[in-house]
Design an enzyme around this catalytic site. Structure first.
Site, PDB file in Angstrom:
ATOM      1  N   CYS A 411      -1.318   8.334   1.990  1.00 54.44           N
ATOM      2  CA  CYS A 411       0.325   7.648   1.893  1.00 54.44           C
ATOM      3  C   CYS A 411       0.527   7.547  -0.117  1.00 54.44           C
ATOM      4  CB  CYS A 411       0.259   6.240   2.069  1.00 54.44           C
ATOM      5  SG  CYS A 411       1.688   5.741   2.458  1.00 54.44           S
ATOM      6  N   HIS A 566      -1.801   6.462   7.734  1.00 55.11           N
ATOM      7  CA  HIS A 566      -3.254   6.233   7.115  1.00 55.11           C
ATOM      8  C   HIS A 566      -4.814   6.575   8.537  1.00 55.11           C
ATOM      9  CE1 HIS A 566      -1.890   3.141   4.235  1.00 55.11           C
ATOM     10  NE2 HIS A 566      -0.751   4.007   4.218  1.00 55.11           N
ATOM     11  N   GLU A 568      -7.527   6.376   8.250  1.00 54.63           N
ATOM     12  CA  GLU A 568      -8.208   5.752   8.423  1.00 54.63           C
ATOM     13  C   GLU A 568      -8.308   4.552   9.475  1.00 54.63           C
ATOM     14  OE1 GLU A 568      -6.229   5.473   6.124  1.00 54.63           O
ATOM     15  OE2 GLU A 568      -5.845   3.609   4.901  1.00 54.63           O
TER      16      GLU A 568
HETATM   17  N1  GLN Z   1       3.735   2.210  -1.469  1.00 58.26           N
HETATM   18  C1  GLN Z   1       3.692   3.340  -1.094  1.00 58.26           C
HETATM   19  C2  GLN Z   1       4.836   3.108   0.018  1.00 58.26           C
HETATM   20  O1  GLN Z   1       6.016   1.925   0.262  1.00 58.26           O
HETATM   21  C3  GLN Z   1       2.840   3.576  -0.108  1.00 58.26           C
HETATM   22  C4  GLN Z   1       2.687   2.461   0.785  1.00 58.26           C
HETATM   23  C5  GLN Z   1       0.759   3.034   0.849  1.00 58.26           C
HETATM   24  O2  GLN Z   1      -0.100   2.980   0.428  1.00 58.26           O
HETATM   25  N2  GLN Z   1       0.517   1.980   2.094  1.00 58.26           N
HETATM   26  O3  GLN Z   1       5.515   3.659   0.369  1.00 58.26           O
END
Ligand code: GLN
Length: 598
Positions: A411, A566, A568
């Site tokens: 992310c 993500h 995970e």
């Molecule tokens: N802040 C970034 C976004 O909103 C990444 C978000 C995250 O890592 N969950 O896209």
């Protein structure tokens, strides 16, 4: 096996096991409950789980990881308490936003009903309206099928964890609802358990447990089982004393002392016959002896691994390790699968920056942080929000890219890889994410057009979404016309012969589904230039416009992988997540000698 599943016997009643905690929070209530669930599954019952959080927030989405630990993202996009992650990992189930009941949710529902006029002029009150709404919620959610292996099958048993500790002002309305609920569902279908602390002060102390149970009983709730958390195994004398003072037989006082790893807890509970106690209490009918099988083997085996893999986690909330709970678990699962111990190095991203405003440019901290990056065999940069430490993440990505260090960016970590490549390879010196610099001339990461910029709660791109791997259209033979028509959306002629490592790790599937939580995305306008410069966006959403996976080809780097999603959240102890498996595999063969910062 359970004699009948609810679908074959519609009259069968849901069995509820409610767990409250006393004395202090952070007792490992979630692990105890998840372990109980795993043991019940080992007897053949299907199990679901519901977490009650008595705070006013509607969900955990707006809560700081510093304060509350990680926000766990569910398949339906629910942003929940991290305990739901424990349930999913231990029980292999897939929960929904409704499985995390908060004061905020229940009041919102009742107030909305009041505004609609549903109460027909009545005075709307905590008792009975809120307490009824809580009971209806619990019953409804208990019946939502959660087992991906048996779609549509309703569970036999619902575990309900009440967050906080007995005696908190916030939890009292939930405890009152539960007091009523025990009569509503009937004695045979309701079992209350209490998780307590037995501290050691020269001897094992029982007073905190006695007081906790007394508080509970004064609310009309009597536990049938008491779990005692302690450092050392519970002594017989302690057990007897708790039994005497708390009105439960000694066999129902279970010791849950610290063990080498949390996966051993189901066996610990089995050894104390928890399954038999619950079977009797809930009139579940006898089953064969529990079979923890692979789970127990895994739990025992990990104490005997000989080799260790060293991974650095570059984060922002490293002061509270729960902030990265699912990432740590995913690293652990992938290491277990490869019979490796995991040594985790925590690196505060901001310490990697030369002019870090946070630490007054503390040279020693800076050197130590870089020492860890250089010592690590593999590196993970997890998700995050905001500016602090972002440069440190970009510098780590650069270091790993140029030093053949296996790297997984998730992310914000994925976005940092793109920013780094833009700055250092495409020579867009101010390349940035508009989250962190609104006025950059090279917005390689930008705000997603469909996201609501004014409301914070529940407005990100959330939950399970498909990623389609790049395929050369001419190689598609046995798929539908529809897929053939859209294949060009996921294909860059520039990388015609590219073969995705990640796709291989996912079993060469053409498409996968993983969970998301973001507001920003790679700017598609920059993709052709970034790809010409060597990055491969080999996984995209169904439109081909949204970048989901980035990799460098294997002949350029052993493992340089980033995911907008993500991975995970879907990692399980016996089914590790593929991007983490790849990282650990490649890190393990990245033999390092100790290096120090220059
Ligand atoms: N802040 C970034 C976004 O909103 C990444 C978000 C995250 O890592 N969950 O896209």
């Amino acid at each position: 096996m359970s004699t009948a599943t609810p679908d074959s016997d519609t009259k069968k009643k849901m069995k509820y096991i409610v767990v409250t905690g006393g004395v202090v929070s952070g007792l490992g209530k979630g692990i105890t409950i998840s372990s109980m669930g795993r043991l019940l599954q080992a007897c053949g019952y299907s199990v679901t789980a519901l977490k009650i959080d008595p705070y006013l927030n509607v969900d955990a989405g707006t809560m700081s990881p510093f304060e509350h630990g990680e926000v766990f993202v569910l398949e339906d996009g629910g942003e929940s308490d991290l305990d739901l992650g424990n349930y999913e990992r231990f029980l292999g189930i897939s929960l929904t936003a409704d499985h995390n009941l908060t004061t905020g949710k229940v009041y919102s529902r009742v107030i909305a009903a009041e505004r609609r006029g549903d109460y027909l002029g009545k005075t709307v009150q905590v008792v009975p309206h809120i307490t009824n709404a809580i009971q209806e919620w619990m019953e409804r959610v208990a019946h939502i099928p959660v087992d991906p292996k048996h779609p549509g099958r309703v569970a036999d048993i619902c575990l309900i964890e009440v967050g906080g500790t007995v005696g908190d002002i916030e939890s009292s309305v939930f405890l009152e609802a539960l007091r009523q609920f025990q009569f509503k569902v009937g004695h045979d279908n309701f079992c209350l358990a209490f998780v307590s602390l037995v501290p050691y002060l020269g001897e094992q102390k029982t007073k905190p447990t006695q007081h906790g149970v007394k508080d509970l009983r004064s609310l009309g709730l009597s536990p049938s089982v008491i779990f005692c958390r302690s450092k050392q195994p519970l002594l017989e004398a302690t057990r007897d004393k708790i039994s005497n003072f708390c009105h439960v037989p000694p066999t129902h006082v279970l010791g849950v002392h610290n063990v080498q790893n949390v996966y051993l807890v189901p066996t610990l509970l089995q050894e104390q016959n928890l399954h038999a106690i619950l079977q009797k209490q809930l009139n579940l009918g006898a089953t064969s002896a529990p079979e923890l099988g692979d789970w127990a083997d895994m739990a025992r085996s990990l104490e005997h691994f000989e080799e260790t893999v060293v991974i650095a986690l570059i984060g922002k909330y490293t002061g509270l390790q729960d902030s990265y709970l699912s990432v740590i678990k995913a690293l652990k699962h992938a290491s277990i699968a490869q019979r490796l111990n995991l040594e985790l190095l925590w690196v505060e991203a901001a310490h990697l920056e030369e002019n870090d405003s946070d630490n007054d440019n503390d040279k020693e901290q800076y050197n130590q942080a870089w020492d860890k990056v250089k010592r690590a065999q593999g590196i993970v940069v997890p998700g995050g929000f905001g500016d602090r430490g972002f440069l440190g993440k970009v510098l780590t990505a650069e270091y790993c890219r140029t030093h053949a260090t296996p790297f997984l960016g998730i992310c914000l970590g994925f976005q940092a890889m793109v920013v780094e490549y833009g700055r250092n390879i495409c020579h867009w010196e101010d390349a940035h994410s508009t989250e962190l610099d609104e006025n950059t001339k090279h917005p390689v990461v930008m705000f997603m057009p469909e996201v609501d910029p004014t409301t914070m709660g529940g407005t990100m791109r959330l939950g399970g979404r498909d990623t389609i791997f790049m395929t050369r259209p001419d190689t598609i033979t046995d798929t539908t016309q529809e897929e053939k028509k859209t294949a060009h959306l996921h294909y860059s002629p520039k990388h015609a012969d590219f073969s995705s490592q990640l796709q291989g790790l996912y079993g060469s599937l053409p498409k996968i589904s993983e969970r998301h939580r973001h507001r920003y995305e790679v700017n598609p306008q920059y993709v052709p230039d970034l790809e010409d410069a060597g990055l491969v966006f080999c996984g995209r959403d169904e439109t081909g416009e949204r970048m989901e996976i980035v990799e460098l080809p294997l002949d350029v780097h052993p493992y340089y992988v980033g995911t907008q999603f993500h991975p995970e959240f879907k990692s399980r102890p016996l089914h590790p997540s593929p991007p983490f498996v790849g990282l650990i595999q490649k890190a393990h063969v990245n033999k390092k000698t100790e290096t120090t910062a220059e």
